[in-house]
Scaffold this motif. Structure first.
Motif, PDB file in Angstrom:
ATOM      1  N   GLY A   1       0.742  -1.091   0.141  1.00 24.81           N
ATOM      2  CA  GLY A   1      -0.143   0.131  -0.042  1.00 24.81           C
ATOM      3  C   GLY A   1       0.809   1.255   0.055  1.00 24.81           C
ATOM      4  O   GLY A   1       1.793   1.267   0.803  1.00 24.81           O
ATOM      5  N   ASP A   2       0.832   2.118  -0.892  1.00 22.78           N
ATOM      6  CA  ASP A   2       1.733   3.243  -1.229  1.00 22.78           C
ATOM      7  C   ASP A   2       0.480   4.303  -1.612  1.00 22.78           C
ATOM      8  O   ASP A   2       0.075   4.640  -2.389  1.00 22.78           O
ATOM      9  CB  ASP A   2       2.561   3.115  -2.417  1.00 22.78           C
ATOM     10  CG  ASP A   2       3.699   3.905  -2.637  1.00 22.78           C
ATOM     11  OD1 ASP A   2       3.847   4.763  -2.170  1.00 22.78           O
ATOM     12  OD2 ASP A   2       4.281   3.617  -3.922  1.00 22.78           O
ATOM     13  N   THR A   3       0.905   5.482  -0.525  1.00 26.16           N
ATOM     14  CA  THR A   3       0.456   6.638  -0.724  1.00 26.16           C
ATOM     15  C   THR A   3       1.032   7.749  -0.116  1.00 26.16           C
ATOM     16  O   THR A   3       1.846   7.834   0.854  1.00 26.16           O
ATOM     17  CB  THR A   3      -1.154   6.565   0.072  1.00 26.16           C
ATOM     18  OG1 THR A   3      -1.747   7.819  -0.043  1.00 26.16           O
ATOM     19  CG2 THR A   3      -0.979   6.269   1.287  1.00 26.16           C
TER      20      THR A   3
ATOM     21  N   GLY B   1       4.630   7.220 -11.511  1.00 26.21           N
ATOM     22  CA  GLY B   1       4.115   6.187 -10.829  1.00 26.21           C
ATOM     23  C   GLY B   1       4.501   4.656 -11.290  1.00 26.21           C
ATOM     24  O   GLY B   1       5.134   4.762 -12.314  1.00 26.21           O
ATOM     25  N   HIS B   2       3.874   3.664 -10.908  1.00 23.80           N
ATOM     26  CA  HIS B   2       4.415   2.537 -11.172  1.00 23.80           C
ATOM     27  C   HIS B   2       3.367   1.434 -10.793  1.00 23.80           C
ATOM     28  O   HIS B   2       2.384   1.429 -10.002  1.00 23.80           O
ATOM     29  CB  HIS B   2       5.645   2.194 -10.136  1.00 23.80           C
ATOM     30  CG  HIS B   2       5.397   2.490  -8.722  1.00 23.80           C
ATOM     31  ND1 HIS B   2       5.055   1.697  -7.600  1.00 23.80           N
ATOM     32  CD2 HIS B   2       5.561   3.758  -7.916  1.00 23.80           C
ATOM     33  CE1 HIS B   2       4.863   2.313  -6.427  1.00 23.80           C
ATOM     34  NE2 HIS B   2       4.994   3.551  -6.564  1.00 23.80           N
ATOM     35  N   GLY B   3       3.519   0.126 -11.482  1.00 24.36           N
ATOM     36  CA  GLY B   3       2.800  -0.861 -11.049  1.00 24.36           C
ATOM     37  C   GLY B   3       3.102  -1.319  -9.650  1.00 24.36           C
ATOM     38  O   GLY B   3       4.394  -1.053  -9.388  1.00 24.36           O
TER      39      GLY B   3
ATOM     40  N   PHE C   1      -1.831  -0.186  -9.871  1.00 21.63           N
ATOM     41  CA  PHE C   1      -0.695   0.859  -9.927  1.00 21.63           C
ATOM     42  C   PHE C   1      -1.071   2.049  -9.120  1.00 21.63           C
ATOM     43  O   PHE C   1      -1.939   2.441  -8.621  1.00 21.63           O
ATOM     44  CB  PHE C   1      -0.477   1.325 -11.639  1.00 21.63           C
ATOM     45  CG  PHE C   1      -1.782   1.741 -12.151  1.00 21.63           C
ATOM     46  CD1 PHE C   1      -1.914   3.191 -12.408  1.00 21.63           C
ATOM     47  CD2 PHE C   1      -2.606   0.781 -12.849  1.00 21.63           C
ATOM     48  CE1 PHE C   1      -3.020   3.711 -12.896  1.00 21.63           C
ATOM     49  CE2 PHE C   1      -3.607   1.554 -13.551  1.00 21.63           C
ATOM     50  CZ  PHE C   1      -4.012   2.863 -13.691  1.00 21.63           C
ATOM     51  N   THR C   2       0.065   3.194  -9.193  1.00 20.14           N
ATOM     52  CA  THR C   2      -0.117   4.170  -8.345  1.00 20.14           C
ATOM     53  C   THR C   2      -0.077   5.269  -9.324  1.00 20.14           C
ATOM     54  O   THR C   2       0.422   5.105 -10.544  1.00 20.14           O
ATOM     55  CB  THR C   2       1.013   4.558  -7.412  1.00 20.14           C
ATOM     56  OG1 THR C   2       2.275   4.922  -8.370  1.00 20.14           O
ATOM     57  CG2 THR C   2       1.504   3.248  -6.579  1.00 20.14           C
ATOM     58  N   ILE C   3      -0.737   6.344  -8.985  1.00 18.97           N
ATOM     59  CA  ILE C   3      -0.758   7.616  -9.729  1.00 18.97           C
ATOM     60  C   ILE C   3      -0.137   8.536  -8.933  1.00 18.97           C
ATOM     61  O   ILE C   3      -0.878   8.704  -7.734  1.00 18.97           O
ATOM     62  CB  ILE C   3      -2.227   8.061 -10.369  1.00 18.97           C
ATOM     63  CG1 ILE C   3      -2.703   6.973 -11.126  1.00 18.97           C
ATOM     64  CG2 ILE C   3      -2.028   9.513 -11.029  1.00 18.97           C
ATOM     65  CD1 ILE C   3      -4.122   7.332 -11.704  1.00 18.97           C
ATOM     66  N   GLU C   4       0.792   9.443  -8.861  1.00 20.24           N
ATOM     67  CA  GLU C   4       1.567  10.084  -8.025  1.00 20.24           C
ATOM     68  C   GLU C   4       2.050  11.547  -8.692  1.00 20.24           C
ATOM     69  O   GLU C   4       3.354  11.639  -8.535  1.00 20.24           O
ATOM     70  CB  GLU C   4       2.623   9.479  -7.107  1.00 20.24           C
ATOM     71  CG  GLU C   4       3.448   8.317  -7.978  1.00 20.24           C
ATOM     72  CD  GLU C   4       4.328   7.717  -6.956  1.00 20.24           C
ATOM     73  OE1 GLU C   4       5.107   8.211  -6.296  1.00 20.24           O
ATOM     74  OE2 GLU C   4       4.380   6.386  -7.275  1.00 20.24           O
ATOM     75  N   PRO C   5       1.360  12.239  -9.352  1.00 22.97           N
ATOM     76  CA  PRO C   5       2.070  13.536  -9.974  1.00 22.97           C
ATOM     77  C   PRO C   5       2.653  14.309  -9.024  1.00 22.97           C
ATOM     78  O   PRO C   5       2.085  14.811  -7.627  1.00 22.97           O
ATOM     79  CB  PRO C   5       0.674  14.221 -10.503  1.00 22.97           C
ATOM     80  CG  PRO C   5      -0.403  13.655  -9.633  1.00 22.97           C
ATOM     81  CD  PRO C   5      -0.175  12.337  -9.368  1.00 22.97           C
TER      82      PRO C   5
ATOM     83  N   PHE D   1       0.680  14.295  -4.553  1.00 21.50           N
ATOM     84  CA  PHE D   1      -0.272  13.331  -4.073  1.00 21.50           C
ATOM     85  C   PHE D   1      -0.356  11.927  -4.707  1.00 21.50           C
ATOM     86  O   PHE D   1      -0.153  11.867  -5.878  1.00 21.50           O
ATOM     87  CB  PHE D   1      -1.737  14.024  -4.099  1.00 21.50           C
ATOM     88  CG  PHE D   1      -2.117  15.328  -3.248  1.00 21.50           C
ATOM     89  CD1 PHE D   1      -2.607  14.967  -1.751  1.00 21.50           C
ATOM     90  CD2 PHE D   1      -1.851  16.406  -3.770  1.00 21.50           C
ATOM     91  CE1 PHE D   1      -2.953  16.002  -1.162  1.00 21.50           C
ATOM     92  CE2 PHE D   1      -2.175  17.462  -3.059  1.00 21.50           C
ATOM     93  CZ  PHE D   1      -2.661  17.376  -1.846  1.00 21.50           C
ATOM     94  N   GLU D   2      -0.428  10.758  -3.845  1.00 27.46           N
ATOM     95  CA  GLU D   2      -0.206   9.753  -4.347  1.00 27.46           C
ATOM     96  C   GLU D   2      -1.369   8.695  -4.038  1.00 27.46           C
ATOM     97  O   GLU D   2      -1.767   8.581  -2.819  1.00 27.46           O
ATOM     98  CB  GLU D   2       1.123   9.206  -4.102  1.00 27.46           C
ATOM     99  CG  GLU D   2       1.163   7.564  -4.742  1.00 27.46           C
ATOM    100  CD  GLU D   2       2.513   6.856  -4.104  1.00 27.46           C
ATOM    101  OE1 GLU D   2       3.309   7.514  -3.345  1.00 27.46           O
ATOM    102  OE2 GLU D   2       2.851   6.083  -4.992  1.00 27.46           O
ATOM    103  N   HIS D   3      -2.215   7.993  -4.893  1.00 29.89           N
ATOM    104  CA  HIS D   3      -3.089   6.960  -4.293  1.00 29.89           C
ATOM    105  C   HIS D   3      -2.386   5.552  -5.186  1.00 29.89           C
ATOM    106  O   HIS D   3      -2.081   5.853  -6.345  1.00 29.89           O
ATOM    107  CB  HIS D   3      -4.240   7.279  -4.933  1.00 29.89           C
ATOM    108  CG  HIS D   3      -5.086   8.120  -3.769  1.00 29.89           C
ATOM    109  ND1 HIS D   3      -5.212   7.683  -2.637  1.00 29.89           N
ATOM    110  CD2 HIS D   3      -5.993   9.039  -4.138  1.00 29.89           C
ATOM    111  CE1 HIS D   3      -6.207   8.407  -1.802  1.00 29.89           C
ATOM    112  NE2 HIS D   3      -6.611   9.148  -2.880  1.00 29.89           N
TER     113      HIS D   3
END
Ligand code: MF3
Ligand code: CO
Ligand code: CO
Length: 268
Positions: free
Chosen positions: A114-116, A177-179, A208-212, A241-243
């Motif tokens: 879990g990455d945020t 971001g990344h898988g 995957f993450t999105i983390e602009p 921010f990252e989800h």
């Protein structure tokens, strides 16, 4: 594993419907830790103290920090203040009134990652920092809205980049971001810029993450001599921010929703 692991021709793993539960559990813990950090972010606190509290929360939850020992990194979080873009190393540096900071936590629960990350402010939020934070948050949300089967990764990047640039800010190109899933960093690279219709097609079961990362000034970054800390070359403020998300038949699920609804530092 009795069922065959499915992977696209771009090397992107397609997880099964029953894998979502593990990601929700890991994502929820990471998000809950970020909620519990909120009262600790005050002028005079050090980023080392905050990191130490995070490490304790991870351990007490019976989870594992994904970052401690990752490529030699030694902390349970990255804490990136003001013009630091990402990978800021916790230290004895004290927060000052008006500092903005990103705190990024990745935990492993039962083998799932879990990455945020989200933005915080120490004391009073300056006007121009507020605008940067709002644009960065909205950029992530637009990226998430584009994350559905049939769209491409380029559609996600375009949604983010076009919104940021319309607001006369810039998208960092040097990090993406990344898988993730049962590994921390997997294909694809999730770019936060791009052209519609380009890149791999999104499919159910992609995690995957999105983390602009968004800068008020120019997009260029450099990494400091510690080999981790990335800063804006022009010293302009940066936010992120990252989800972590998973693609469903009709859109996506966000694994790292804030249990307290406090993902954005001033909304809600
Ligand atoms: N959590 C970061 C990411 O979003 C990675 C941090 S790696 C570290 O991918 F080693 F710097 F902690
Ligand atoms: Co990440
Ligand atoms: Co992260």
């Amino acid at each position: 594993m009795d069922q065959k692991t499915r992977v696209t021709r771009e090397g992107i793993r397609l997880y099964a419907p029953e894998d979502f539960a593990g990601m929700h559990k890991a994502g929820r813990l990471a998000a809950e830790i970020l909620d519990r950090v909120i009262p600790l972010v005050v002028p005079g606190a050090t980023t080392g103290e905050i990191d130490h509290a995070i490490e304790t929360m991870v351990t007490e939850a019976g989870a594992t920090s994904a970052t401690i020992g990752y490529k030699g990194y030694q902390h349970a979080s990255c804490i990136s203040i003001n013009h630091v873009v990402c990978h800021g190393i916790p230290s004895d540096k004290k927060l000052k009134d008006g500092d903005i900071l990103n705190i990024d936590v990745t935990v492993i629960v039962d083998g799932w990652f879990g990455d945020t990350s989200r933005m915080y402010v120490a004391g009073k939020l300056p006007r121009k920092s507020e605008r940067l934070i709002d644009v960065t948050y909205e950029a992530l949300m637009r990226g998430i809205e584009a994350a559905k089967p049939g769209n491409t990764f380029g559609d996600i990047g375009f949604a983010i980049q076009s919104f940021v640039e319309k607001n006369r800010m810039s998208v960092v190109r040097d990090f993406c971001g990344h898988g993730l899933g049962q590994v921390f960093h997997a294909p694809p690279n999730v770019l936060h810029y791009g052209r519609p219709g380009t890149g791999p097609v999104l499919q159910e079961g992609m995690f995957f993450t999105i983390e602009p990362m968004v800068n008020i000034g120019r997009p260029e970054t450099k990494v400091l001599a510690d080999d981790w800390t990335a800063v804006t070359r022009d010293k302009s403020l940066s936010a992120q921010f990252e989800h972590s998300i998973g693609i469903t038949p009709d859109g996506c699920e966000v694994f790292t929703q804030s249990p307290l609804g406090r993902f954005h530092p001033t909304y809600g």
